[in-house]
Every structure is written in structure tokens, then in C-alpha cells.
Design a protein around this motif. Structure first.
Motif, mmCIF file in Angstrom:
data_model
loop_
_atom_site.group_PDB
_atom_site.id
_atom_site.type_symbol
_atom_site.label_atom_id
_atom_site.label_comp_id
_atom_site.label_asym_id
_atom_site.label_seq_id
_atom_site.Cartn_x
_atom_site.Cartn_y
_atom_site.Cartn_z
ATOM 1 N N GLU A 1 5.249 3.250 7.353
ATOM 2 C CA GLU A 1 4.537 3.646 7.944
ATOM 3 C C GLU A 1 4.162 5.293 8.323
ATOM 4 O O GLU A 1 3.374 5.308 7.936
ATOM 5 N N TYR B 1 1.231 -1.561 -0.411
ATOM 6 C CA TYR B 1 0.083 -0.436 -0.160
ATOM 7 C C TYR B 1 1.075 1.025 0.257
ATOM 8 O O TYR B 1 0.775 2.069 -1.167
ATOM 9 N N GLU C 1 -5.712 2.668 5.807
ATOM 10 C CA GLU C 1 -5.231 3.701 6.935
ATOM 11 C C GLU C 1 -5.402 3.281 8.109
ATOM 12 O O GLU C 1 -4.591 3.084 9.020
ATOM 13 N N CYS D 1 2.613 6.370 4.744
ATOM 14 C CA CYS D 1 0.783 5.776 4.504
ATOM 15 C C CYS D 1 0.172 7.311 6.173
ATOM 16 O O CYS D 1 -0.446 6.886 6.726
ATOM 17 N N ILE E 1 0.253 6.821 9.352
ATOM 18 C CA ILE E 1 0.504 5.675 10.379
ATOM 19 C C ILE E 1 1.341 6.695 11.553
ATOM 20 O O ILE E 1 1.255 6.363 13.141
ATOM 21 N N ARG F 1 -4.612 6.652 -1.967
ATOM 22 C CA ARG F 1 -5.178 6.525 -0.889
ATOM 23 C C ARG F 1 -6.722 6.344 -0.656
ATOM 24 O O ARG F 1 -7.296 6.537 -1.805
#
Length: 323
Positions: A149, A106, A120, A152, A154, A115
Motif C-alpha cells: 500500500e 502491482y 491505484e 502504491c 495508498i 504506474r
């Protein structure tokens, strides 16, 4: 400053490689076993993620008017469609919440602006657990997951270690200890730290100096041994360094890599075409050529973006919506 001897062939390597990839995009398609518990990840999600990773960089390092940009963008659109615009990745994440490869695939697409908010959100929940943080991984893999991470959203940007000392490269080892496994590990440390060639001047100075000193003999050794896949990765690393290209790349490196192409433009991972009937086995032929051909395109685009080792020009495409 002068570009490496044979630099005129570099563009041709990129064009031939991406043309081959485009003509064989069916080899990157996800099969019916993409969500199967016993599916072969290395034959499904891994090639698709690598396709997206390389093409995201190609679109960033080429102008919109460049045919290479258009071809890479079309391949990215194909890769996103294969994931059903992220839906398959969400289903995969729910089936294997502690597997890292859905997040990494991803993230390669997110780098090109694709996206899926629900993916997510689900990935962020898992990434917040102690189980995710404490999963035992080798240092290079952990660095890659942390960078995924960040891409994305995160993990806040800048939290990945700037110089992962637990990796082979981070320890600045004796150069004579270089061998194949160490070579692949060091190239991926560089790819993670430079966001796959999309971030300029991202390497810590001590790592950049060490690589500039020792890449030439390592690369020469790989080319002599016919290790085309690793040679392409090392050429990509050389293109991220601040030193001029003619200081870090053997003069005939691109000519030698270009000579390894078969008539279709593909480059075998190791050795020469051996006439053992592989060409009559499409799946086997694809498996032994797709990665080295992708990485040759990747290295060539990075090299032509900064042929004399100068910082790359403005990024094209930008973050956000696909360009």
C-alpha cells in the motif's frame, strides 16, 4: 574486513541465474486463465510478481552500465507487457476487489517505476473500507500488504509497523525453534522492512543483532540439508545487515550454493537433481527451479553491492519513470 570465502563466485551465481531466467521467460508469462475465477494464481501471477520484485531490486543495486542491470530491466519490461501495462491488473482488481495479490504484484512493478493511475485509484477505494482493513491475515502477510500500500501511494509512508512483534522474528524467539516455516516467515519480514533490499539500515537494531547472531548456524543447517531456496533467502537477509559479511555468513556458503547449480545455471529448491525425468517435463522443472534461481540472483546482487557488510552504495535507477 574481508568478503566471504568464495565471494568471487557470487557474481557468477547472479549472472547464471538471471541468464537462466531470461532464457525461460516464457515460464513467467500469463496464461489464458490469468483472469479466470478458477485460475491457478501460484502458477501465473505469483511467478510474474516474484520476477518483477527481484528484478526491481537488481536494477536499483546495479549500475546502468552493468549487464545485469540491462537484463533485469528487459525482464521488467517483459513483466509489464504481460500485464498489458497494468490493464489486466485493473481488470483483476475489479473481479476480486478484496484479493491482496493484485496489489502486491502491482507494487512490485511500481517499485521499478511502472504506474497505472486507474489501478491505484480503484485499489485505494477498496483499501479504505473496513472490510479491507479487518481482513484476517497472519502478521507477516499483513506487513507485506501494508508495504505494498505504501509503495502504491495508498497508505502514507512510515505507517507500517517498524518492528512487527506479532511475527516469529519480531518476538526474538529461542533460536533452536527455527524451522522451515519460521525461516521463510523471517526472511519475508526482513524483505518487507527493507523494501526488498532497496532501503539501507531499515531493520530495527534489536532484530539486526538477533539475526547477526543466529543467521550463521541457521544458514549452515539449510545448506547441509540441501534447502537451497531457503538458503538463498537467508543469504539475502545477511546482505541487509550492518555487520560485515564474514561475521554473518559461513565461510563457504556461496561456494556450496554455487555447487548446487545445474549445468544451465538453475538451482533446485530442495535437494539435488534426481534424474527422475523432471528435465523432460518443462512445466515441472520450471516450478521446482524458478523461485530458488530468482532468489539466488537476488541474494548475489545484494551481496556484491556490499560484499563486506558495508552499507550499499548509491541507488541506481531511482523512482518514477522506468530506468
Amino acid at each position: 574486513m574481508t568478503a566471504p570465502d568464495g565471494a568471487g563466485d557470487v557474481r557468477g551465481v547472479a549472472e547464471d541465474a538471471l541468464a537462466w531466467v531470461d532464457a525461460r521467460r516464457a515460464g513467467f508469462a500469463l496464461g489464458e486463465d490469468a483472469l479466470s475465477a478458477d485460475g491457478e494464481v501460484d502458477r501465473s501471477w505469483k511467478p510474474l510478481g516474484e520476477l518483477a520484485q527481484v528484478c526491481a531490486t537488481v536494477t536499483r543495486r546495479t549500475a546502468r552500465s552493468d549487464p545485469l542491470h540491462a537484463r533485469a530491466r528487459a525482464l521488467l519490461d517483459f513483466a509489464w507487457r504481460e500485464t498489458e501495462e497494468g490493464e489486466l491488473l485493473l481488470r483483476l482488481q475489479r473481479l476480486e476487489p478484496f484479493a491482496t495479490y493484485p496489489l502486491e504484484v502491482y507494487a512490485s512493478l511500481a517499485a521499478a517505476g511502472f504506474r497505472h493511475p486507474a489501478f491505484e485509484a480503484a485499489a485505494a477505494v477498496v483499501a479504505g473500507t473496513r472490510g479491507w482493513r479487518l481482513t484476517e491475515q497472519d502478521p507477516t502477510r499483513r506487513l507485506g500488504v501494508r508495504c505494498a500500500e505504501e509503495r502504491c501511494g495508498i497508505r502514507p509512508r512510515g505507517q507500517a509497523p517498524p518492528a512487527p512483534r506479532g511475527t516469529w522474528l519480531g518476538g526474538l524467539p529461542e533460536p533452536w525453534t527455527f524451522e522451515r516455516a519460521a525461516g521463510y516467515a523471517l526472511t519475508h519480514v526482513v524483505f518487507h522492512l527493507t523494501d526488498w533490499g532497496r532501503a539501507d539500515d531499515a531493520l530495527p537494531p534489536d532484530l539486526a543483532r538477533y539475526l547477526a547472531d543466529w543467521l550463521p548456524p541457521w544458514l549452515d543447517t539449510c545448506l547441509d540439508a540441501g534447502m537451497w531456496d531457503l538458503a538463498a533467502e537467508l543469504l539475502a537477509v545477511a546482505a541487509t545487515l550492518p555487520r560485515p559479511a564474514d561475521d554473518t555468513v559461513p565461510p563457504d556458503a556461496w561456494r556450496r550454493l554455487g555447487a548446487a547449480r545445474d549445468p544451465s545455471g538453475a538451482i533446485r529448491e530442495v535437494g539435488r537433481e534426481d534424474g527422475d525425468g523432471e528435465a523432460d517435463d518443462p512445466a515441472r522443472y520450471f516450478a521446482h527451479h524458478y523461485h530458488s534461481t530468482l532468489l539466488a540472483a537476488f541474494a548475489a546482487v545484494l551481496t556484491t553491492a556490499r560484499p563486506a557488510g558495508r552499507p550499499a552504495g548509491p541507488r541506481h535507477g531511482g523512482q518514477g519513470a522506468p530506468a
